[in-house]
Design a protein around this motif. Sequence first.
Motif, PDB file in Angstrom:
ATOM      1  N   TYR A  30     169.825  41.587 110.992  1.00 28.75           N
ATOM      2  CA  TYR A  30     170.093  41.442 109.559  1.00 28.75           C
ATOM      3  C   TYR A  30     168.806  41.620 108.752  1.00 28.75           C
ATOM      4  O   TYR A  30     168.784  42.317 107.745  1.00 28.75           O
ATOM      5  CB  TYR A  30     170.720  40.071 109.290  1.00 28.75           C
ATOM      6  N   HIS A  31     167.709  41.007 109.211  1.00 29.18           N
ATOM      7  CA  HIS A  31     166.443  41.125 108.483  1.00 29.18           C
ATOM      8  C   HIS A  31     165.898  42.552 108.532  1.00 29.18           C
ATOM      9  O   HIS A  31     165.316  43.025 107.561  1.00 29.18           O
ATOM     10  CB  HIS A  31     165.419  40.129 109.014  1.00 29.18           C
ATOM     11  N   ASN A  32     166.081  43.251 109.646  1.00 26.98           N
ATOM     12  CA  ASN A  32     165.645  44.642 109.721  1.00 26.98           C
ATOM     13  C   ASN A  32     166.449  45.523 108.781  1.00 26.98           C
ATOM     14  O   ASN A  32     165.894  46.429 108.155  1.00 26.98           O
ATOM     15  CB  ASN A  32     165.736  45.162 111.156  1.00 26.98           C
ATOM     16  N   VAL A  33     167.732  45.260 108.652  1.00 26.30           N
ATOM     17  CA  VAL A  33     168.561  46.019 107.711  1.00 26.30           C
ATOM     18  C   VAL A  33     168.079  45.772 106.286  1.00 26.30           C
ATOM     19  O   VAL A  33     167.981  46.711 105.481  1.00 26.30           O
ATOM     20  CB  VAL A  33     170.055  45.643 107.861  1.00 26.30           C
ATOM     21  N   GLU A  34     167.724  44.530 105.973  1.00 27.94           N
ATOM     22  CA  GLU A  34     167.207  44.220 104.633  1.00 27.94           C
ATOM     23  C   GLU A  34     165.903  44.981 104.369  1.00 27.94           C
ATOM     24  O   GLU A  34     165.693  45.489 103.281  1.00 27.94           O
ATOM     25  CB  GLU A  34     166.945  42.720 104.502  1.00 27.94           C
ATOM     26  N   ARG A  35     165.014  45.038 105.363  1.00 28.65           N
ATOM     27  CA  ARG A  35     163.747  45.736 105.192  1.00 28.65           C
ATOM     28  C   ARG A  35     163.968  47.232 104.959  1.00 28.65           C
ATOM     29  O   ARG A  35     163.333  47.832 104.099  1.00 28.65           O
ATOM     30  CB  ARG A  35     162.857  45.531 106.417  1.00 28.65           C
ATOM     31  N   VAL A  36     164.835  47.835 105.742  1.00 31.15           N
ATOM     32  CA  VAL A  36     165.105  49.259 105.586  1.00 31.15           C
ATOM     33  C   VAL A  36     165.705  49.513 104.202  1.00 31.15           C
ATOM     34  O   VAL A  36     165.331  50.477 103.521  1.00 31.15           O
ATOM     35  CB  VAL A  36     166.052  49.771 106.698  1.00 31.15           C
ATOM     36  N   HIS A  37     166.595  48.648 103.770  1.00 33.97           N
ATOM     37  CA  HIS A  37     167.204  48.790 102.448  1.00 33.97           C
ATOM     38  C   HIS A  37     166.135  48.685 101.352  1.00 33.97           C
ATOM     39  O   HIS A  37     166.124  49.478 100.408  1.00 33.97           O
ATOM     40  CB  HIS A  37     168.285  47.729 102.255  1.00 33.97           C
ATOM     41  N   ALA A  38     165.246  47.709 101.482  1.00 34.32           N
ATOM     42  CA  ALA A  38     164.180  47.528 100.480  1.00 34.32           C
ATOM     43  C   ALA A  38     163.241  48.726 100.469  1.00 34.32           C
ATOM     44  O   ALA A  38     162.829  49.189  99.387  1.00 34.32           O
ATOM     45  CB  ALA A  38     163.409  46.255 100.767  1.00 34.32           C
ATOM     46  N   GLU A  84     172.431  31.021 121.644  1.00 35.20           N
ATOM     47  CA  GLU A  84     171.261  31.012 120.763  1.00 35.20           C
ATOM     48  C   GLU A  84     170.613  32.398 120.713  1.00 35.20           C
ATOM     49  O   GLU A  84     170.223  32.872 119.643  1.00 35.20           O
ATOM     50  CB  GLU A  84     170.252  29.973 121.247  1.00 35.20           C
ATOM     51  N   MET A  85     170.501  33.050 121.861  1.00 34.73           N
ATOM     52  CA  MET A  85     169.893  34.374 121.906  1.00 34.73           C
ATOM     53  C   MET A  85     170.708  35.386 121.102  1.00 34.73           C
ATOM     54  O   MET A  85     170.151  36.196 120.361  1.00 34.73           O
ATOM     55  CB  MET A  85     169.760  34.857 123.349  1.00 34.73           C
ATOM     56  N   SER A  86     172.021  35.332 121.207  1.00 35.67           N
ATOM     57  CA  SER A  86     172.844  36.278 120.455  1.00 35.67           C
ATOM     58  C   SER A  86     172.749  36.010 118.955  1.00 35.67           C
ATOM     59  O   SER A  86     172.727  36.935 118.152  1.00 35.67           O
ATOM     60  CB  SER A  86     174.291  36.235 120.929  1.00 35.67           C
ATOM     61  N   SER A  87     172.639  34.746 118.585  1.00 33.56           N
ATOM     62  CA  SER A  87     172.476  34.395 117.178  1.00 33.56           C
ATOM     63  C   SER A  87     171.132  34.902 116.646  1.00 33.56           C
ATOM     64  O   SER A  87     171.055  35.459 115.549  1.00 33.56           O
ATOM     65  CB  SER A  87     172.569  32.882 117.002  1.00 33.56           C
ATOM     66  N   ASP A  88     170.073  34.723 117.425  1.00 34.03           N
ATOM     67  CA  ASP A  88     168.754  35.205 117.014  1.00 34.03           C
ATOM     68  C   ASP A  88     168.725  36.724 116.910  1.00 34.03           C
ATOM     69  O   ASP A  88     168.118  37.275 115.991  1.00 34.03           O
ATOM     70  CB  ASP A  88     167.675  34.741 117.992  1.00 34.03           C
ATOM     71  N   SER A  89     169.379  37.401 117.834  1.00 32.74           N
ATOM     72  CA  SER A  89     169.423  38.867 117.798  1.00 32.74           C
ATOM     73  C   SER A  89     170.126  39.345 116.529  1.00 32.74           C
ATOM     74  O   SER A  89     169.671  40.291 115.876  1.00 32.74           O
ATOM     75  CB  SER A  89     170.149  39.415 119.021  1.00 32.74           C
ATOM     76  N   ALA A  90     171.221  38.694 116.181  1.00 31.79           N
ATOM     77  CA  ALA A  90     171.944  39.061 114.957  1.00 31.79           C
ATOM     78  C   ALA A  90     171.079  38.799 113.727  1.00 31.79           C
ATOM     79  O   ALA A  90     171.070  39.599 112.778  1.00 31.79           O
ATOM     80  CB  ALA A  90     173.250  38.285 114.862  1.00 31.79           C
TER      81      ALA A  90
END
Length: 62
Positions: free
Chosen positions: A50-58, A40-46
Amino acid sequence: MVIGSIIIMLGLSPLMVLNTDLVVASVPPEKTGTASSLSEMSSDSADHFYHNVERVHALSHA
């Protein structure tokens, strides 16, 4: 972009469930809680990555 994210998550959700089942089934019964929480922790980290990459892209296209 939102529709694409929804489609990706719908496609990945079954794989994530199978992955967790595989991880939990591969350890002794007394360690299933630890294996489940680690999965669960590894899934949450991923997910956070992913959301941080989306923010940087935006922000880079603003």
